[in-house]
Each structure stands twice: as structure tokens, then as C-alpha cells.
Scaffold this motif. Structure first.
Motif, PDB file in Angstrom:
ATOM      1  N   ILE A   1     -12.595  -6.668   5.811  1.00  0.00           N
ATOM      2  CA  ILE A   1     -11.711  -5.535   6.873  1.00  0.00           C
ATOM      3  C   ILE A   1     -10.413  -5.870   7.075  1.00  0.00           C
ATOM      4  N   ARG A   2      -9.892  -7.061   6.099  1.00  0.00           N
ATOM      5  CA  ARG A   2      -7.969  -7.727   6.411  1.00  0.00           C
ATOM      6  C   ARG A   2      -7.648  -6.004   5.093  1.00  0.00           C
ATOM      7  N   LEU A   3      -8.642  -5.957   4.389  1.00  0.00           N
ATOM      8  CA  LEU A   3      -7.671  -5.163   2.903  1.00  0.00           C
ATOM      9  C   LEU A   3      -7.821  -3.566   3.692  1.00  0.00           C
ATOM     10  N   ALA A   4      -8.651  -3.836   5.009  1.00  0.00           N
ATOM     11  CA  ALA A   4      -8.842  -2.294   5.070  1.00  0.00           C
ATOM     12  C   ALA A   4      -6.893  -1.415   6.374  1.00  0.00           C
ATOM     13  N   ASP A   5      -8.214  -0.748   6.481  1.00  0.00           N
ATOM     14  CA  ASP A   5      -7.062   0.310   7.096  1.00  0.00           C
ATOM     15  C   ASP A   5      -7.568   0.984   8.837  1.00  0.00           C
ATOM     16  N   GLU A   6      -8.850   0.596   8.062  1.00  0.00           N
ATOM     17  CA  GLU A   6      -9.894   1.444   9.292  1.00  0.00           C
ATOM     18  C   GLU A   6     -11.376   0.981   9.113  1.00  0.00           C
ATOM     19  N   VAL A   7     -12.288   1.225  10.396  1.00  0.00           N
ATOM     20  CA  VAL A   7     -13.512   0.180  10.081  1.00  0.00           C
ATOM     21  C   VAL A   7     -14.494   1.389  10.888  1.00  0.00           C
ATOM     22  N   LEU A   8     -15.500   1.920  10.127  1.00  0.00           N
ATOM     23  CA  LEU A   8     -16.702   2.429  10.565  1.00  0.00           C
ATOM     24  C   LEU A   8     -17.586   1.596  10.466  1.00  0.00           C
ATOM     25  N   VAL A   9     -18.150   1.918  11.948  1.00  0.00           N
ATOM     26  CA  VAL A   9     -19.620   1.134  11.877  1.00  0.00           C
ATOM     27  C   VAL A   9     -20.432   2.235  11.843  1.00  0.00           C
ATOM     28  N   VAL A  10     -21.454   1.883  10.957  1.00  0.00           N
ATOM     29  CA  VAL A  10     -22.455   2.544  10.682  1.00  0.00           C
ATOM     30  C   VAL A  10     -24.136   2.400  11.721  1.00  0.00           C
ATOM     31  N   GLY A  11     -24.859   3.059  12.359  1.00  0.00           N
ATOM     32  CA  GLY A  11     -25.961   2.661  12.722  1.00  0.00           C
ATOM     33  C   GLY A  11     -26.238   2.463  13.719  1.00  0.00           C
ATOM     34  N   ASP A  12     -27.438   2.502  14.977  1.00  0.00           N
ATOM     35  CA  ASP A  12     -27.804   2.896  16.139  1.00  0.00           C
ATOM     36  C   ASP A  12     -27.582   1.494  16.476  1.00  0.00           C
ATOM     37  N   TYR A  13     -27.763   0.196  15.697  1.00  0.00           N
ATOM     38  CA  TYR A  13     -27.637  -1.245  16.886  1.00  0.00           C
ATOM     39  C   TYR A  13     -26.889  -2.237  16.231  1.00  0.00           C
ATOM     40  N   ILE A  14     -26.693  -2.985  16.896  1.00  0.00           N
ATOM     41  CA  ILE A  14     -25.334  -3.765  16.509  1.00  0.00           C
ATOM     42  C   ILE A  14     -25.975  -5.046  16.696  1.00  0.00           C
ATOM     43  N   GLY A  15     -25.927  -6.021  15.753  1.00  0.00           N
ATOM     44  CA  GLY A  15     -26.725  -7.619  15.705  1.00  0.00           C
ATOM     45  C   GLY A  15     -24.999  -8.846  16.486  1.00  0.00           C
ATOM     46  N   ASP A  16     -25.501  -9.425  16.041  1.00  0.00           N
ATOM     47  CA  ASP A  16     -24.531 -10.580  16.376  1.00  0.00           C
ATOM     48  C   ASP A  16     -23.306 -10.493  15.213  1.00  0.00           C
ATOM     49  N   SER A  17     -23.792 -10.374  13.618  1.00  0.00           N
ATOM     50  CA  SER A  17     -23.183 -10.294  12.660  1.00  0.00           C
ATOM     51  C   SER A  17     -21.963  -9.064  12.764  1.00  0.00           C
TER      52      SER A  17
ATOM     53  N   LYS B   1       0.851  -1.130   0.110  1.00  0.00           N
ATOM     54  CA  LYS B   1       0.012  -0.276  -0.069  1.00  0.00           C
ATOM     55  C   LYS B   1       1.116   1.580  -0.084  1.00  0.00           C
ATOM     56  N   LYS B   2       2.038   0.948   0.715  1.00  0.00           N
ATOM     57  CA  LYS B   2       3.143   2.720   0.771  1.00  0.00           C
ATOM     58  C   LYS B   2       3.275   2.461  -0.677  1.00  0.00           C
ATOM     59  N   LEU B   3       4.277   1.503  -0.640  1.00  0.00           N
ATOM     60  CA  LEU B   3       5.057   1.638  -2.088  1.00  0.00           C
ATOM     61  C   LEU B   3       3.423   2.133  -3.218  1.00  0.00           C
ATOM     62  N   LEU B   4       2.593   2.053  -3.491  1.00  0.00           N
ATOM     63  CA  LEU B   4       1.427   2.463  -4.219  1.00  0.00           C
ATOM     64  C   LEU B   4       0.743   3.309  -3.890  1.00  0.00           C
ATOM     65  N   ASN B   5       1.308   4.092  -2.889  1.00  0.00           N
ATOM     66  CA  ASN B   5       0.969   5.269  -2.587  1.00  0.00           C
ATOM     67  C   ASN B   5      -0.780   5.246  -2.576  1.00  0.00           C
ATOM     68  N   LEU B   6      -1.324   4.438  -1.776  1.00  0.00           N
ATOM     69  CA  LEU B   6      -2.577   4.316  -2.053  1.00  0.00           C
ATOM     70  C   LEU B   6      -3.261   5.153  -0.733  1.00  0.00           C
ATOM     71  N   PRO B   7      -4.313   5.980  -0.567  1.00  0.00           N
ATOM     72  CA  PRO B   7      -5.283   6.340   0.443  1.00  0.00           C
ATOM     73  C   PRO B   7      -5.415   5.273   1.030  1.00  0.00           C
ATOM     74  N   PRO B   8      -6.012   5.943   1.723  1.00  0.00           N
ATOM     75  CA  PRO B   8      -6.305   4.714   3.482  1.00  0.00           C
ATOM     76  C   PRO B   8      -7.527   4.342   3.281  1.00  0.00           C
ATOM     77  N   ILE B   9      -7.590   3.236   3.137  1.00  0.00           N
ATOM     78  CA  ILE B   9      -9.049   2.208   2.767  1.00  0.00           C
ATOM     79  C   ILE B   9      -9.409   1.766   4.621  1.00  0.00           C
ATOM     80  N   ILE B  10     -10.872   2.407   4.428  1.00  0.00           N
ATOM     81  CA  ILE B  10     -11.605   2.226   5.284  1.00  0.00           C
ATOM     82  C   ILE B  10     -13.121   1.422   4.888  1.00  0.00           C
ATOM     83  N   VAL B  11     -13.460   0.619   5.572  1.00  0.00           N
ATOM     84  CA  VAL B  11     -14.315  -0.173   5.845  1.00  0.00           C
ATOM     85  C   VAL B  11     -15.993  -0.455   6.434  1.00  0.00           C
ATOM     86  N   ILE B  12     -17.495  -0.155   5.796  1.00  0.00           N
ATOM     87  CA  ILE B  12     -17.896   0.489   6.290  1.00  0.00           C
ATOM     88  C   ILE B  12     -18.655  -1.343   7.343  1.00  0.00           C
ATOM     89  N   CYS B  13     -19.222  -0.560   7.435  1.00  0.00           N
ATOM     90  CA  CYS B  13     -19.582  -2.106   8.933  1.00  0.00           C
ATOM     91  C   CYS B  13     -20.758  -1.560   9.468  1.00  0.00           C
TER      92      CYS B  13
END
Length: 129
Positions: A87-103, A17-29
């Protein structure tokens, strides 16, 4: 004379990712009941200069994807594995919503086990808070 240790896959990915000069990757959960909010978060994070990955199939979508219960369950398992890869690919995770289920709870735990930064649109639902 010590020999350099080969990098673990995570280190190789970080270096690439550094060599490719990629911006941060975020995964939405989060629950797909929050797809509208996920799309809004996608816009905000993209505007902030991040590469965004998120669920590609709304589990609450029209039933043609879920008409065969056996195929639907197999698809759900494949989507879970695919999201873990995001998730493995991402640098950070953003959890969206006001409810968290099992998944989503499982995704949060997985991300944290990998040392990923996990943020919440609704911090009060953080299961570890």
C-alpha cells in the motif's frame, strides 16, 4: 537564508518513481475469497498500463500452509505487514469484492491515512460512503 528541507521518505519515493518514469502502481486489496476477481482486475489494470501488486497468498488456499496454527498466525501477521508495504508503494488502491472484512477495512483506513486514492469494484461497500 532558508535551507531546503530534506524530503520525507514518501517524497523520496515519489521523486524516484518520476525519475524512473514508472507507470502508476496500483495495489489490489480485498478478501482472498475474491482471488478470481483480483486476477481479473490485475488483467484490466495491467492492460491499462499500470503496475499491479496484490496478495500473493490465498488465505483460503490448501491447508498445508496453515497446518500448524502457530506458524499460520505468524504468517498471517507477516502477510499483513507485507500488504501494508504494498500500500505504501502504490499510487492508488483498488478494493475488489462485494464484502469488506476487518482486514480489508483496516487496509482501506491505512491507505486513506496515507492520502492514497481508494477505488472499489463495488462502491456500495465503501465503509466511509
Amino acid at each position: 537564508m532558508p535551507y531546503p528541507q530534506p524530503l520525507a521518505p514518501e517524497g523520496k519515493l515519489a521523486d524516484a518513481k518520476k525519475l524512473l518514469n514508472l507507470p502508476p502502481i496500483i495495489v489490489i486489496c480485498g478478501s482472498t475469497r475474491f482471488m478470481t476477481e483480483m486476477n481479473e482486475a490485475d488483467l484490466r489494470e495491467t492492460k491499462a498500463g499500470k503496475i499491479v501488486v496484490k496478495p500473493g497468498i490465498d488465505m483460503k488456499s490448501p491447508p498445508e500452509l496453515w497446518s500448524d496454527p502457530i506458524e499460520a498466525e505468524a504468517l498471517k501477521v507477516r502477510l499483513g505487514s507485507l500488504h501494508q508495504a504494498k500500500i505504501r508503494l502504490a499510487d492508488e488502491v483498488l478494493v475488489v469484492g462485494d464484502y469488506i472484512g476487518d482486514s480489508t477495512r483496516s487496509e482501506i483506513s491505512y491507505a486513506r491515512s496515507l492520502g492514497k486514492t481508494v477505488q472499489f469494484t463495488h462502491p456500495e461497500v465503501d465503509p466511509d460512503a
